[in-house]
Design a protein around this motif. Structure first.
Motif, PDB file in Angstrom:
ATOM      1  N   MET A 153      22.550  37.338  30.852  1.00 26.02           N
ATOM      2  CA  MET A 153      22.721  38.776  31.124  1.00 26.02           C
ATOM      3  C   MET A 153      24.042  39.278  30.546  1.00 26.02           C
ATOM      4  N   GLN A 154      24.982  38.378  30.358  1.00 19.22           N
ATOM      5  CA  GLN A 154      26.306  38.779  29.873  1.00 19.22           C
ATOM      6  C   GLN A 154      26.695  37.914  28.693  1.00 19.22           C
ATOM      7  N   ASP A 155      26.522  38.443  27.493  1.00 13.17           N
ATOM      8  CA  ASP A 155      26.866  37.709  26.280  1.00 13.17           C
ATOM      9  C   ASP A 155      28.383  37.547  26.219  1.00 13.17           C
ATOM     10  N   THR A 208      34.533  41.752  36.379  1.00 10.37           N
ATOM     11  CA  THR A 208      35.709  41.634  37.259  1.00 10.37           C
ATOM     12  C   THR A 208      35.374  40.806  38.507  1.00 10.37           C
ATOM     13  N   SER A 209      34.125  40.349  38.619  1.00 13.44           N
ATOM     14  CA  SER A 209      33.714  39.566  39.800  1.00 13.44           C
ATOM     15  C   SER A 209      34.573  38.321  40.056  1.00 13.44           C
ATOM     16  N   PRO A 210      35.070  37.606  39.018  1.00 14.83           N
ATOM     17  CA  PRO A 210      35.887  36.414  39.328  1.00 14.83           C
ATOM     18  C   PRO A 210      37.104  36.713  40.202  1.00 14.83           C
ATOM     19  N   VAL A 211      37.559  37.947  40.206  1.00 12.96           N
ATOM     20  CA  VAL A 211      38.715  38.293  41.058  1.00 12.96           C
ATOM     21  C   VAL A 211      38.329  38.180  42.538  1.00 12.96           C
ATOM     22  N   GLN A 212      37.038  38.320  42.809  1.00 16.99           N
ATOM     23  CA  GLN A 212      36.553  38.099  44.199  1.00 16.99           C
ATOM     24  C   GLN A 212      36.960  36.704  44.664  1.00 16.99           C
ATOM     25  N   ALA A 213      36.608  35.696  43.818  1.00 18.16           N
ATOM     26  CA  ALA A 213      36.875  34.299  44.188  1.00 18.16           C
ATOM     27  C   ALA A 213      38.376  34.056  44.311  1.00 18.16           C
ATOM     28  N   TYR A 250      34.917  42.020  28.816  1.00 18.69           N
ATOM     29  CA  TYR A 250      34.505  41.873  27.407  1.00 18.69           C
ATOM     30  C   TYR A 250      33.096  41.305  27.313  1.00 18.69           C
ATOM     31  N   ARG A 251      32.315  41.865  26.399  1.00 18.62           N
ATOM     32  CA  ARG A 251      30.952  41.353  26.164  1.00 18.62           C
ATOM     33  C   ARG A 251      30.683  41.336  24.668  1.00 18.62           C
ATOM     34  N   ARG A 252      29.904  40.327  24.250  1.00 17.48           N
ATOM     35  CA  ARG A 252      29.574  40.262  22.826  1.00 17.48           C
ATOM     36  C   ARG A 252      28.420  41.201  22.501  1.00 17.48           C
ATOM     37  N   GLN A 300      35.710  48.877  31.081  1.00 21.30           N
ATOM     38  CA  GLN A 300      36.411  48.627  32.344  1.00 21.30           C
ATOM     39  C   GLN A 300      35.459  48.631  33.526  1.00 21.30           C
ATOM     40  N   GLN A 301      35.744  47.761  34.451  1.00 17.33           N
ATOM     41  CA  GLN A 301      34.952  47.719  35.683  1.00 17.33           C
ATOM     42  C   GLN A 301      35.869  47.841  36.892  1.00 17.33           C
ATOM     43  N   ILE A 302      35.253  48.245  37.988  1.00 10.70           N
ATOM     44  CA  ILE A 302      35.981  48.157  39.261  1.00 10.70           C
ATOM     45  C   ILE A 302      35.110  47.327  40.189  1.00 10.70           C
ATOM     46  N   PRO A 355      23.273  37.120  40.612  1.00  9.11           N
ATOM     47  CA  PRO A 355      23.375  35.758  41.154  1.00  9.11           C
ATOM     48  C   PRO A 355      24.354  35.662  42.318  1.00  9.11           C
ATOM     49  N   PHE A 356      25.346  36.561  42.360  1.00 12.92           N
ATOM     50  CA  PHE A 356      26.412  36.439  43.377  1.00 12.92           C
ATOM     51  C   PHE A 356      26.145  37.235  44.641  1.00 12.92           C
ATOM     52  N   THR A 357      25.021  37.959  44.692  1.00 14.37           N
ATOM     53  CA  THR A 357      24.691  38.705  45.915  1.00 14.37           C
ATOM     54  C   THR A 357      23.248  38.429  46.327  1.00 14.37           C
ATOM     55  N   GLU A 358      23.020  38.474  47.623  1.00 16.57           N
ATOM     56  CA  GLU A 358      21.667  38.286  48.153  1.00 16.57           C
ATOM     57  C   GLU A 358      21.580  38.982  49.509  1.00 16.57           C
ATOM     58  N   GLY A 385      25.953  48.411  40.606  1.00 18.57           N
ATOM     59  CA  GLY A 385      25.247  47.293  41.219  1.00 18.57           C
ATOM     60  C   GLY A 385      26.013  46.824  42.441  1.00 18.57           C
ATOM     61  N   ALA A 386      25.276  46.300  43.430  1.00 18.23           N
ATOM     62  CA  ALA A 386      25.955  45.874  44.654  1.00 18.23           C
ATOM     63  C   ALA A 386      25.080  44.872  45.409  1.00 18.23           C
ATOM     64  N   GLY A 387      25.581  44.411  46.531  1.00 24.32           N
ATOM     65  CA  GLY A 387      24.773  43.516  47.346  1.00 24.32           C
ATOM     66  C   GLY A 387      25.605  42.833  48.419  1.00 24.32           C
ATOM     67  N   MET A 388      24.914  41.975  49.206  1.00 22.31           N
ATOM     68  CA  MET A 388      25.609  41.183  50.221  1.00 22.31           C
ATOM     69  C   MET A 388      26.038  39.874  49.566  1.00 22.31           C
ATOM     70  N   PHE A 437      30.110  42.390  51.687  1.00 27.07           N
ATOM     71  CA  PHE A 437      29.386  43.057  50.607  1.00 27.07           C
ATOM     72  C   PHE A 437      30.296  43.178  49.394  1.00 27.07           C
ATOM     73  N   ALA A 438      29.649  43.350  48.242  1.00 31.49           N
ATOM     74  CA  ALA A 438      30.398  43.512  46.996  1.00 31.49           C
ATOM     75  C   ALA A 438      29.708  44.567  46.149  1.00 31.49           C
ATOM     76  N   PHE A 439      30.477  45.160  45.277  1.00 27.23           N
ATOM     77  CA  PHE A 439      29.861  46.093  44.318  1.00 27.23           C
ATOM     78  C   PHE A 439      30.663  46.054  43.030  1.00 27.23           C
ATOM     79  N   GLY A 440      30.008  46.439  41.947  1.00 34.15           N
ATOM     80  CA  GLY A 440      30.709  46.484  40.661  1.00 34.15           C
ATOM     81  C   GLY A 440      30.281  47.734  39.925  1.00 34.15           C
ATOM     82  N   LEU A 441      31.277  48.527  39.535  1.00 33.91           N
ATOM     83  CA  LEU A 441      30.893  49.747  38.809  1.00 33.91           C
ATOM     84  C   LEU A 441      31.614  49.815  37.472  1.00 33.91           C
TER      85      LEU A 441
END
Ligand code: DAH
Length: 358
Positions: free
Chosen positions: A163-165, A179-184, A206-208, A220-222, A262-265, A295-298, A317-321
């Motif tokens: 999903m992310q080249d 920016t999801s790795p900042v969660q961890a 960054y994406r290819r 940029q994402q938040i 993959p990181f939310t359910e 996108g978001a989720g638990m 919960f998490a979200f990414g915009l």
């Protein structure tokens, strides 16, 4: 020749010399007057000689001679003083002439810049989250595979990696795709005994991808993340509603559609009711009345556990915009590349919009 005669002739000559000197240009005048001074008052000057002769003069002549000598000395000193003042005045005039400011010239326009529209929107959102008690956290743009994917529940060979080249620097190091790795990174450091974790993390990703109107190899994402005991989908929905209304207007409503990350359910795709047609259907919402905004989720229990958070006690919960996408929707910008090309005609459109807020 008697001394009186000598001094009287000297006096006459001095008056003449001073007249000549006064006719000279200022610089030469100073030089000439100094020369005259050393001729008369210098060590071997005529006045010194006259003084020596004074002792041989008749006693009744002495006062007259003395007076004459003093007159000559005063005349020379006065001439010097006068010349000095004159030269200084000339120099000052010259300088003032050179330094004059033409106040009739039109002024130079001072062009003020403004903050880039993306910066403004980001700062606006940061203000909102800070007001709700979130902390703003930053993470590295050059990231390791483990954090960008592994700890986000995307082990190696996981099909969702497609999903992310990705731009890889080496097999383990890459430019973060999200920016999801900042969660961890934040969860690992957080002391949950001191209270919940509420964070947003803005930054470049960054994406290819080939650049076009809606894709950019860098954007940029938040990221948003809230972890505590008893966090539910209801908390997520309430938060998303606040964001949608803040960004797109009080009248907006939101809709959650089931999705996959993959990181939310469970995972959801969040739509906001079209702010252009208010749900009637138009070109902006492609006649659906809804616009997909984020996108978001638990947070998936695996994600919590991998960052050392007990998933039997905590949930979140998490979200990414996408900042560009948000800004494009809010201001009707039809090409993401406008944000990076910095054509002032594009940037200036937002200037008046932002001036009142400055
Ligand atoms: N990381 C996702 C992306 O780049 C965006 C995202 C979706 C982040 C859902 C989240 C989330 O935290 O819950 O496409």
């Amino acid at each position: 020749m008697s001394l009186i005669k000598t001094l009287e002739t000297m006096q006459g000559k001095i008056v003449e010399r001073i007249q000549q000197i006064n006719a000279l240009e200022p610089e030469e005048r100073m030089k000439a007057v100094n020369e005259l001074k050393s001729e008369l008052l210098g060590k071997r000057g005529e006045i010194v000689q006259a003084r020596q002769q004074l002792k041989d003069a008749l006693p009744e002549d002495k006062p007259i001679l003395g007076q004459l000598i003093n007159k000559i000395i005063t005349a020379i000193n006065e001439a010097i003083e006068e010349t000095k003042q004159y030269v200084e005045t000339c120099q000052l005039e010259e300088r003032l002439k050179k330094e004059t400011i033409d106040i009739s010239l039109p002024g130079r326009e001072v062009r003020m810049g403004t903050k880039h529209i993306l910066t403004r929107v980001l700062e606006d959102l940061e203000d909102l989250f800070i007001s709700m008690g979130y902390q703003v956290v930053e993470g590295p743009e050059v990231e390791v595979d483990l954090y960008n994917f592994g700890k986000m529940n995307l082990p190696k060979e996981h099909p969702a990696r497609d999903m992310q080249d990705t731009f890889y620097i080496s097999s383990e190091v890459l430019l973060r795709t999200q920016t999801s790795p900042v969660q961890a990174r934040t969860m690992e450091k957080h002391d949950f005994s001191k209270g919940p974790l509420k964070m947003i993390s803005p930054g470049k990703v960054y994406r290819r991808d080939d650049d076009d109107a809606t894709h950019s190899h860098q954007f940029q994402q938040i990221e948003g993340l809230v972890i505590d005991k008893h966090i539910t989908m209801g908390d997520l929905k309430g938060t998303l509603e606040v964001i949608a209304k803040y960004m797109f207007g009080e009248e907006r409503s939101i809709r959650l559609r089931p999705s996959y990350f993959p990181f939310t359910e469970p995972s959801v795709e969040v739509d906001v009711s079209c702010f252009k047609c208010s749900g009637q259907g138009c070109s902006v919402c492609k006649k659906t009345g809804w616009i997909e905004v984020l996108g978001a989720g638990m947070v998936h229990p695996n994600v919590l556990e991998m960052s050392g958070v007990d998933s039997t006690q905590y949930s979140g919960f998490a979200f990414g915009l996408g900042l560009e996408r948000f800004t494009m929707l809010k201001y009707g910008v039809d090409d993401i590349r406008h944000f990076y090309q910095n054509d002032v005609r594009f940037l200036n459109q937002f200037k008046t919009l932002l001036e009142g807020e400055a």
